[in-house]
Design a protein around this motif. Sequence first.
Motif, PDB file in Angstrom:
ATOM      1  N   ARG A 416      -9.864  30.112   9.575  1.00 41.17           N
ATOM      2  CA  ARG A 416      -9.886  29.294  10.798  1.00 41.17           C
ATOM      3  C   ARG A 416     -10.418  30.051  12.008  1.00 41.17           C
ATOM      4  NH1 ARG A 416      -7.258  24.128  11.069  1.00 41.17           N
ATOM      5  NH2 ARG A 416      -7.489  24.041  13.323  1.00 41.17           N
ATOM      6  N   ARG A 626     -11.910  15.573   9.362  1.00 44.04           N
ATOM      7  CA  ARG A 626     -11.819  16.388   8.131  1.00 44.04           C
ATOM      8  C   ARG A 626     -13.003  16.168   7.187  1.00 44.04           C
ATOM      9  NH1 ARG A 626      -9.099  19.851  10.384  1.00 44.04           N
ATOM     10  NH2 ARG A 626      -8.091  20.754   8.554  1.00 44.04           N
ATOM     11  N   THR A 736     -10.422  26.369   6.979  1.00 44.68           N
ATOM     12  CA  THR A 736      -9.263  25.584   7.421  1.00 44.68           C
ATOM     13  C   THR A 736      -7.926  26.266   7.230  1.00 44.68           C
ATOM     14  OG1 THR A 736      -8.952  24.609   5.229  1.00 44.68           O
ATOM     15  CG2 THR A 736     -10.484  23.469   6.731  1.00 44.68           C
TER      16      THR A 736
END
Length: 751
Positions: A416, A626, A736
């Motif tokens: 991330r 997403r 992510t």
Amino acid sequence: MPDDMLNAMAKPTVRVDGAAKVTGLACFPSDEPVENPAYAYLVTSTVARAEITSFDLAAAKAVPGVLDILTHENVGRDIKPNRGFGMSANTTTLEGTRVWHQGQTVAVVIAETFEAARDAAARVVVHYETQEPSAGFGSPGAHEEPATPMFGPLPQKGDFDAAFAAAPVRVEAEYETPTQHHNAIELFTTTCFWEGDTLTVYEPSQYIYGSRAALAEQFEMAQGNVRYVSRFIGGGFGSKGPSARTGWIALAAKRLGRPVKLVTSRQQGFTTETYRAETRQTIKLGATRDGRLTALRHEGWELTSRPSGYNVAGVGATATMYACDNIQTAVNVVHADRNTPGFMRAPPEVPYMFALESAMDELAFALKMDPIELRRINDTQVDPAHGHPYSSRSLMQCYDQAAERFGWSERNPEPRSMSDGDWLVGYGCATATYPANVGPASIRLTLSKAGTVIAELAGHELGTGAYTVVAITVARQLGLEVADVTVHMGDSTLPPVALAGGSNNAATISNVSAIGCESVRRRLAEAAVADMASPFGGKDAAVLRLEGGNLVGPGNLTEPLVQSIERVGGTLTVEADYVPQGLPPEVMDALRQGQAVMLPGHGRQDATTAAFGAHLVEIRVNRHTREIRVPRIVSAFAAGTIINPMAARSQYLGGAIWGVSSALHEATEIDRRSARYVNHDLGEYLVPVNADIPSIKIIMVPETDTIVNPLGIKGIGEIGIVGMNAAIANAVFHATGQRIRKLPIRLEKLL
Ligand code: MOS
């Protein structure tokens, strides 16, 4: 064999059958002309587990043009079951009353037209006594048992339990891969006709001699009385193998005394042919703090039908990937009321390397180590499971060249941590591998007066460029142009070639071509040295070579090839066999009998032979929606000699694209109550479209392997797809922080 053939990067060559394919002249099996054919249509079961109690055929027979309806009641014992080369015979169809799975063939309607056959098939009424079906893993009634591994014993080494218990760093995880179905553009087709006792079959096949043998056995007839023709295959990928449908169409043609042609619907292909079974897997990795693997355990569960123990047991691949002293593997099958699975591009490696290469990424994260560094630390030149050296293994060269091109050094290891506006950015990598299998083959070469050659072999063109592979090899070896070579394949009247599977095709047909050419050279050279009137009279035949359309000797001695051919009578025909080192000469007899014979990459005592590669991918995940994107991929492969870089690049691209599909799109959905496939057509079975396909850079790392086979070819049919699913999953984690262990990774899994 001349040294200059070894690992010479040949020039990119446009495929010799390209024009025929784009103009429609290429004759795929269902295009073969037959006189006055009748048309067949399959009737498939609407239930998954049942006994057939009766048929009501009145309405179907009333359809104008209906000629015959085959059911177990009228033909069940007329032929023996299809043995499917002993590998993955699908659940059988018309032999009895048992329905093993939804969509099983229960009757075949023959009519004057396709439309009439289809109409009548819809009017066949089948009465069943049904039972509750088991759809798959976890369904009541599904039966689990240890697998009988199809590709040899499972690797075991050292003491896993002790090593894992002692390991300072451990990773344990479970992974799942979904059902996937073959959706080659060419449907499953069969056309049969009889002339007296002789049966001709037009059918796409990845093993012409094997398909012929299986059919001859069903009819208890001599193999020589069956002619099997498959000049072009519109996509194989493991699906164009033996099929129960062939026998029923041959029988229908016999009963009618007329050609019968079947083209199954796409939906019927989902249930009457094979597919990639869903798997569940567990992995345990133990490592030292500096990243050396000390313990590896990999166990798989694979779905199969009730009657078949089919499995791919990909632990045979994962246990040989990295140096490790303590290895434990196990594979189980789970029987349910489903059709029998079968081969699909890199059958063992695609599901099992997903688990291993995901777990390696999890280990790298646990160690706070770069994932490429982790592979480097555990790289090995010795096959850890079998103890043999690799004939060559250039895995780290693949990683290094791909990393350089990709810009891997820009990667911030923290998940991330990288983003671009609304998009989270992730970089991921994974290893690709595939064994360098090779098979026996034979060939006939005929040289004409004009200096042109005809090459004949019962080889297989699956869209991979096999005709061109033979033409290039023969042209190079005989010092001719590719255009001087005409190649005939795909017919059982030609010399036999091993099944086109396990990525052996290019290695097999090139090596046999080269052996045939050497025999041509020797014959011409021997005739030339025996001819005292020739410039070569009395010289050593061994040093003469064929080059630029001439016979060439030491100094400046040259003779146009047409003269050399004139000397042997104006034409020269040779036949040659190729038996790969490590196989006994008797395999040629087995091959002629249509048995599936091949030397696997771990089949030799002196070396393990395999190709390796590395996938590096960039993923973007939208922060809000997403949505998952793959903007770029760099994949590098080292696979020995590349015969045609143009076709090789296409093959690698195709593998990478299917890998993206397997990671992000593909899955056959199963209705758990009825054990039916739900999305059984291209309208609902997700595959990537152009917008899904990113920039893909393919690097072909030069690799010379003088051990694997005389021409140093490892084969590239399947390696391109292997590991791509893991590379993408690893990049998704990096983007992510979410580790997705169940494919495919669709956006709802990242919510
Ligand atoms: Mo391939 S799945 O060995 O045709």
